[in-house]
Design an enzyme around this catalytic site. Structure first.
Site, PDB file in Angstrom:
ATOM      1  N   ASP A  92       0.576  -1.154  -0.044  1.00 59.32           N
ATOM      2  CA  ASP A  92       0.070   0.193   0.043  1.00 59.32           C
ATOM      3  C   ASP A  92       0.860   1.214   0.100  1.00 59.32           C
ATOM      4  OD1 ASP A  92      -2.406  -1.701   0.291  1.00 59.32           O
ATOM      5  OD2 ASP A  92      -1.834  -1.891   2.411  1.00 59.32           O
ATOM      6  N   HIS A 143      -4.448  -1.430  -6.815  1.00 58.56           N
ATOM      7  CA  HIS A 143      -3.747  -0.422  -7.170  1.00 58.56           C
ATOM      8  C   HIS A 143      -4.543   0.835  -7.471  1.00 58.56           C
ATOM      9  CE1 HIS A 143       0.347  -2.368  -8.474  1.00 58.56           C
ATOM     10  NE2 HIS A 143       0.222  -2.188  -7.208  1.00 58.56           N
TER      11      HIS A 143
END
Length: 430
Positions: free
Chosen positions: A13, A41
């Site tokens: 992340d 994403h």
């Protein structure tokens, strides 16, 4: 010519999607090499938000070829759904711009069922799986029981392998996990339908990539998750099931190490983690909540709130070493805009003694105490800045200090979610 690998330098992340999106402008092929749809994403282009879980971020650029390598595990339903959503938005008008390795392993319904059932039965020992069947699929791959995409395309082989696997999986589901068995006919019908749709995307991607390299084309390898989630080098067992480090770019695509020229690690200006496992700098106070809310720290795949903490130089320094990083892209510096004081973890102590490296022993890692250094915040909005020298002095000092601590040059600074909200210090493709 330059071929570049992008890897997460923390627990995932980190903002890899945005950085890959920026670097894609300079690449011919964008290649995904490991993981599955357990990673999300998030990209913001011209104010439009796009979340991708399987297809490489480069798909948002015209004239680029996106390739899913053999190291990925593929959920056909999710893959087809992403294709349809992209086409609805006017993307992926040319199907030849997307290729999938014939050797990818296929996520089956029993993988997801086993994944969820195991996690439900694990009580306070939960790993924090997304429940998407990634781990069980890699188990079958290593155990040489997996169904590959090439198998799915062959009706006779697929039926035989599915029948053999389902006999074993239904035994596990019923006898060990207390779940209902799955139907051969239902799975066979559904997945045979997927095969018809997928066929046009399938290729010998290793050969194609190596031919492109020989022709002087530029490749961008896109990793998922992060270094500390690597099955070998991460905080085992609180890891993912694949090789998230730079070495995975070779094994997951069939491209040799000598054809990799730059390895860029992505790191937030602080650190986050999803799921269980050690996290020395975790903040359970108002500062942690401020990082979470300001940074929008909720999973793109699961929506789960992420655990937040101060920047951990021990973690990123480890990532520099095991990946051989040639540069670091620092993201979300703007999230720190409103802090009066910012802390940096420069090291750990265990039972009062300094720790040289990240402990492989989980029992030791969980008891490590962070050693902090404090720096003054810059207390101003930096999202409009486009040159490093135009950042507030205190922001520049913060970046320089991180660079010193991790022993690796910072080559990019992200100061907002938009593609244009970026300061490029050095372009790895140049």
């Amino acid at each position: 010519m330059a071929n570049v690998v992008v890897v997460g330098a923390q627990w995932g992340d980190e903002g890899k999607g945005k950085v890959v999106d920026i670097y894609t402008e300079h690449a011919d092929d964008v290649v995904r090499y490991q993981g599955g749809n357990n990673a999300g994403h998030t990209l913001v282009v011209n104010g439009e938000k796009t979340v991708l879980h399987l297809i490489p971020s480069g798909i948002l650029h015209k004239g680029k070829r996106c390739i899913i390598g053999n190291g990925v595990v593929l959920d056909p339903e999710v893959f087809i759904m992403e294709i349809n959503r992209l086409k609805e938005k006017g993307r992926l008008q040319d199907d030849s711009a997307l290729l999938v390795s014939e050797s990818v392993h296929i996520i089956m319904p029993y993988h997801k069922q086993i994944d969820l059932a195991r996690e439900a039965k694990s009580g306070d020992k939960k790993i924090g799986t997304t429940g998407r069947g990634i781990g069980p699929t890699y188990e079958d791959k290593i155990g040489r029981r997996g169904i590959r995409l090439m198998d799915l395309l062959d009706p006779e082989i697929f039926a035989r392998k599915l029948r053999e696997n389902l006999e074993e999986k239904n035994f596990i589901l019923e006898k060990l996990l207390g779940e209902k068995p799955l139907s051969f006919d239902e799975i066979h019908k559904t997945y045979s339908g997927y095969a018809d749709i997928l066929r046009k995307y399938v290729a010998n991607t290793s050969l194609i990539l190596c031919k492109d390299i020989a022709a002087g084309k530029k490749l961008l390898f896109e990793g998922a998750q992060g270094t500390l989630l690597d099955v070998d080098h991460g905080t085992y067992p609180f890891v993912t099931s694949s090789s998230t480090c730079a070495g995975g770019a070779c094994t997951g695509t069939g491209v040799g190490p000598r054809d990799i020229h730059e390895i860029i690690g992505i790191s937030k200006a602080y650190v986050t983690r999803v799921g269980s496992g050690p996290f020395p700098t975790e903040l359970l106070d108002a500062d942690g909540e401020q990082l979470r809310q300001t940074g929008g720290e909720f999973g793109a795949t699961t929506g789960r709130p992420r655990r937040c903490g101060w920047f951990d130089a021990m973690v990123v320094r480890f990532a520099v070493r095991v990946n051989g990083l040639t540069g670091v892209a620092l993201t979300k510096l703007d999230v720190l805009n409103d802090f009066d004081t910012i802390k940096i973890c420069t090291g750990y102590t265990y039972e009062g003694k300094p720790v040289e490296d990240l402990p492989a022993n989980l029992a030791v890692f969980e008891k490590c105490q962070p050693v902090y250094e404090e720096m003054p915040g810059w207390k101003s909005d930096i999202r409009g800045v486009r040159r490093f020298e135009d950042l507030p002095e205190k922001a520049r000092l913060y970046v320089h200090r991180l660079q010193e601590l991790i022993s690796c040059p910072i080559v990019l600074v992200s100061i907002g979610p938009g593609r244009d909200e970026t300061i490029t210090i050095r372009n790895p493709f140049a």
